[in-house]
Design an enzyme around this catalytic site. Structure first.
Site, mmCIF file in Angstrom:
data_model
loop_
_atom_site.group_PDB
_atom_site.id
_atom_site.type_symbol
_atom_site.label_atom_id
_atom_site.label_comp_id
_atom_site.label_asym_id
_atom_site.label_seq_id
_atom_site.Cartn_x
_atom_site.Cartn_y
_atom_site.Cartn_z
ATOM 1 N N ALA A 42 -4.836 -6.329 1.004
ATOM 2 C CA ALA A 42 -5.879 -5.343 1.324
ATOM 3 C C ALA A 42 -7.127 -5.972 1.953
ATOM 4 O O ALA A 42 -7.674 -5.446 2.924
ATOM 5 C CB ALA A 42 -6.247 -4.573 0.057
ATOM 6 N N LYS A 63 9.397 -7.227 -4.389
ATOM 7 C CA LYS A 63 8.739 -8.477 -3.949
ATOM 8 C C LYS A 63 7.635 -8.889 -4.933
ATOM 9 O O LYS A 63 7.286 -10.076 -5.014
ATOM 10 C CB LYS A 63 8.229 -8.353 -2.510
ATOM 11 C CG LYS A 63 7.124 -7.327 -2.254
ATOM 12 C CD LYS A 63 5.729 -7.851 -2.501
ATOM 13 C CE LYS A 63 4.712 -6.736 -2.492
ATOM 14 N NZ LYS A 63 3.372 -7.165 -2.932
ATOM 15 N N GLY A 72 -6.239 7.989 -4.790
ATOM 16 C CA GLY A 72 -6.416 6.612 -5.240
ATOM 17 C C GLY A 72 -7.553 5.960 -4.483
ATOM 18 O O GLY A 72 -7.835 6.337 -3.331
ATOM 19 N N SER A 73 -8.215 5.014 -5.124
ATOM 20 C CA SER A 73 -9.411 4.413 -4.506
ATOM 21 C C SER A 73 -9.614 2.991 -5.003
ATOM 22 O O SER A 73 -10.743 2.551 -5.182
ATOM 23 C CB SER A 73 -10.635 5.245 -4.859
ATOM 24 O OG SER A 73 -10.700 5.367 -6.275
HETATM 25 N N1 LIG Z 1 -4.318 -4.366 -3.029
HETATM 26 C C1 LIG Z 1 -3.416 -4.695 -2.119
HETATM 27 O O1 LIG Z 1 -3.540 -5.712 -1.409
HETATM 28 C C2 LIG Z 1 -2.228 -3.786 -1.894
HETATM 29 C C3 LIG Z 1 -1.577 -3.839 -0.664
HETATM 30 C C4 LIG Z 1 -0.466 -3.026 -0.443
HETATM 31 C C5 LIG Z 1 -0.022 -2.189 -1.462
HETATM 32 N N2 LIG Z 1 -0.676 -2.154 -2.643
HETATM 33 C C6 LIG Z 1 -0.160 -1.220 -3.661
HETATM 34 O O2 LIG Z 1 -0.982 -0.055 -3.681
HETATM 35 C C7 LIG Z 1 -1.034 0.489 -5.011
HETATM 36 C C8 LIG Z 1 -2.481 0.652 -5.407
HETATM 37 O O3 LIG Z 1 -3.098 -0.618 -5.367
HETATM 38 P P1 LIG Z 1 -4.685 -0.794 -5.223
HETATM 39 O O4 LIG Z 1 -4.876 -2.214 -4.808
HETATM 40 O O5 LIG Z 1 -5.285 0.282 -4.399
HETATM 41 O O6 LIG Z 1 -5.199 -0.549 -6.726
HETATM 42 P P2 LIG Z 1 -5.967 -1.597 -7.670
HETATM 43 O O7 LIG Z 1 -5.061 -2.678 -8.097
HETATM 44 O O8 LIG Z 1 -7.254 -1.949 -7.051
HETATM 45 O O9 LIG Z 1 -6.165 -0.708 -8.995
HETATM 46 C C9 LIG Z 1 -7.347 -0.205 -9.433
HETATM 47 C C10 LIG Z 1 -7.366 1.299 -9.276
HETATM 48 O O10 LIG Z 1 -6.719 1.926 -10.397
HETATM 49 C C11 LIG Z 1 -7.572 2.979 -10.850
HETATM 50 N N3 LIG Z 1 -7.295 3.329 -12.225
HETATM 51 C C12 LIG Z 1 -7.572 2.612 -13.351
HETATM 52 N N4 LIG Z 1 -7.180 3.325 -14.438
HETATM 53 C C13 LIG Z 1 -6.661 4.495 -13.971
HETATM 54 C C14 LIG Z 1 -6.082 5.638 -14.604
HETATM 55 N N5 LIG Z 1 -5.936 5.708 -15.925
HETATM 56 N N6 LIG Z 1 -5.645 6.650 -13.813
HETATM 57 C C15 LIG Z 1 -5.750 6.582 -12.469
HETATM 58 N N7 LIG Z 1 -6.284 5.528 -11.818
HETATM 59 C C16 LIG Z 1 -6.734 4.498 -12.573
HETATM 60 C C17 LIG Z 1 -8.944 2.384 -10.649
HETATM 61 O O11 LIG Z 1 -9.915 3.382 -10.723
HETATM 62 C C18 LIG Z 1 -8.798 1.791 -9.265
HETATM 63 O O12 LIG Z 1 -8.975 2.782 -8.283
HETATM 64 C C19 LIG Z 1 -0.252 -0.495 -5.892
HETATM 65 O O13 LIG Z 1 1.051 -0.010 -6.110
HETATM 66 C C20 LIG Z 1 -0.192 -1.773 -5.065
HETATM 67 O O14 LIG Z 1 0.959 -2.554 -5.324
HETATM 68 C C21 LIG Z 1 -1.770 -2.917 -2.876
HETATM 69 O O1 LIG Z 2 -1.881 -8.642 -4.467
HETATM 70 P P1 LIG Z 2 -0.471 -8.192 -4.765
HETATM 71 O O2 LIG Z 2 0.352 -9.276 -5.367
HETATM 72 O O3 LIG Z 2 -0.476 -6.906 -5.573
HETATM 73 O O4 LIG Z 2 0.189 -7.845 -3.368
HETATM 74 C C1 LIG Z 2 -0.532 -7.032 -2.480
HETATM 75 C C2 LIG Z 2 0.328 -6.392 -1.417
HETATM 76 O O5 LIG Z 2 1.418 -5.717 -1.974
HETATM 77 C C3 LIG Z 2 0.729 -7.307 -0.309
HETATM 78 O O6 LIG Z 2 1.372 -6.579 0.712
#
Ligand SMILES: NC(=O)c1ccc[n+]([C@@H]2O[C@H](COP(=O)([O-])OP(=O)(O)OC[C@H]3O[C@@H](n4cnc5c(N)ncnc54)[C@H](O)[C@@H]3O)[C@@H](O)[C@H]2O)c1
Ligand SMILES: O=P(O)(O)OC[C@H](O)CO
Length: 361
Positions: free
Chosen positions: A157, A208, A13-14
């Site tokens: 993030a 959450k 993932g990226s």
């Molecule tokens: N962003 C945050 O602040 C944060 C913090 C903690 C946990 N998370 C969790 O981490 C997980 C990933 O979140 P994120 O912020 O890295 O992603 P993101 O919300 O930035 O999602 C975009 C990603 O999805 C990919 N994508 C799009 N279509 C796709 C497909 N068909 N197949 C595979 N990949 C595809 C994109 O290329 C990109 O890498 C989620 O479950 C999120 O809840 C996010």
């Molecule tokens: O931006 P949200 O709502 O997907 O939340 C990001 C993270 O899960 C926070 O820890």
């Protein structure tokens, strides 16, 4: 660059969070002999101004779409083929929007080291035929036949990318593996606590996001911080009840880790689910349209998690026992109006009944 022969890490993932974790892991492995310096990162390929995102990341060391303005270490290698990225890995860190996990698992089936272990940072569930839900770590374990641990926390993030202090929680039942995972993840500004109550850690991370939609609705309605605090408290009570009813054996203390109340607070104030839900009330546009317009390719997890949870609650006839989860889903789908959320919290069963003793430790 010199490569050692330690354990190899692959980030699957990226996106926004995936890129931050790649930065952290890429830096940490360079300091620790037991890990290989090379970190592979699976990138869902897309074109940015006529150029492949993988090429941009490998040349500029920056994910210009999902984490602009932050350099990734040069030892992080972006790869568009997930099998190529994961095939030699000893540790697979899954960090994708949860709707894509099953597709990725089927592609990886039989193509990874049988001795590999997984760490899931993914917040969400999947539907199970017959009316239930399945945890993402259980899907990874079931499909790939490797152990899967979890990491969840109050971790917006962009703040972690800026190296602003925060905590996180790893859920892992194996002490040695837990310590190793902490070594890969922990930094001066990103502190890790390892607990053994892995399912509760993961369920907190998923649920959450539903509560955060409720927080966004009350923001959109122009209500104040007291109202939001009520949403957070009642949401927390539903999260605790959900574990108690559907995953008995969980520990109440886990809700006081970063993955619990802390993540709930940060997401309800600063997250994407909150932001889009506020805009949903103010603009009348659909959740999908707002995700496309406001998030530049990043994905919301709350509305689909609400749908998954509702699917289960409905099949068990328990919608009224979890009114916030149910109402968030019905508002997101247009079945109820955002204004109905206020009645939901006003009439919440926590106000009507004396709270029962919570039986777990
Ligand atoms: N962003 C945050 O602040 C944060 C913090 C903690 C946990 N998370 C969790 O981490 C997980 C990933 O979140 P994120 O912020 O890295 O992603 P993101 O919300 O930035 O999602 C975009 C990603 O999805 C990919 N994508 C799009 N279509 C796709 C497909 N068909 N197949 C595979 N990949 C595809 C994109 O290329 C990109 O890498 C989620 O479950 C999120 O809840 C996010
Ligand atoms: O931006 P949200 O709502 O997907 O939340 C990001 C993270 O899960 C926070 O820890």
């Amino acid at each position: 660059m010199s490569y050692t022969k330690g354990k190899q890490v692959c980030i699957v993932g990226s996106g926004n969070w995936g890129s931050v974790i790649a930065k952290i892991v890429g830096c940490n492995v360079q300091k620790l002999d037991k890990f290989d310096n090379r970190v592979t990162m699976y990138v869902y390929e897309e074109m940015i101004n006529g150029k492949k995102l993988t090429e941009i990341i490998n040349e500029q060391h920056e994910n210009v779409k999902y984490l602009p303005g932050h350099k990734l270490p040069a030892n992080v290698e972006a790869i568009a083929d997930v099998v190529e990225a994961a095939k030699d890995a000893d540790i697979l860190i899954f960090v994708l929007p949860h709707q894509f996990i099953k597709g990725i698992c089927s592609t990886l089936l039989g193509k990874i080291k049988p001795t590999a272990i997984a760490l899931s940072l993914i917040k969400g569930f999947d539907r199970l035929e017959g009316g239930g839900i399945e945890l993402i770590s259980h899907i990874i374990h079931r499909h790939l036949k490797i152990p899967c641990h979890v990491l969840m926390g109050a971790n917006l993030a962009n703040e972690v990318a800026n190296e602003q202090f925060c905590e996180t929680t790893i859920g892992c039942r194996d002490r040695k593996i837990g310590a190793m995972l902490r070594d890969i993840i922990q930094t001066e500004y990103f502190r890790v606590v390892v607990v053994d109550d892995a399912d509760t850690v993961e369920i907190c991370g998923a649920l959450k996001n539903i509560v955060a939609c409720g927080a966004g609705f009350v923001d959109g309605l122009g209500l104040g911080d007291n109202t939001k605090a009520a949403v957070i408290r009642l949401g927390l009570m539903e999260m605790i009840k959900f574990v108690d009813v559907f995953y008995p054996g969980g520990k109440l203390s886990t809700f006081f880790e970063s993955c619990g109340v802390a993540d709930l607070i940060t997401t309800c104030f600063g997250g994407r689910n909150r932001k889009c839900s506020e805009a949903f009330v103010k603009t009348g546009k659909s959740i999908k349209q707002l995700e496309d317009e406001l998030l530049n390719g990043q994905k919301l997890q709350g509305p689909i998690t609400a749908e998954e949870v509702h699917f289960m609650l409905k099949s068990k006839g328990m919608e009224d026992k979890f009114p916030i989860f149910t109402t968030v889903h019905k508002i997101c789908t247009g079945e109820l109006k955002p204004q109905d959320f206020v009645s939901c919290i006003r009439e919440h069963p926590e106000h009507i009944y004396i709270p029962r003793h919570i039986a777990f430790t």
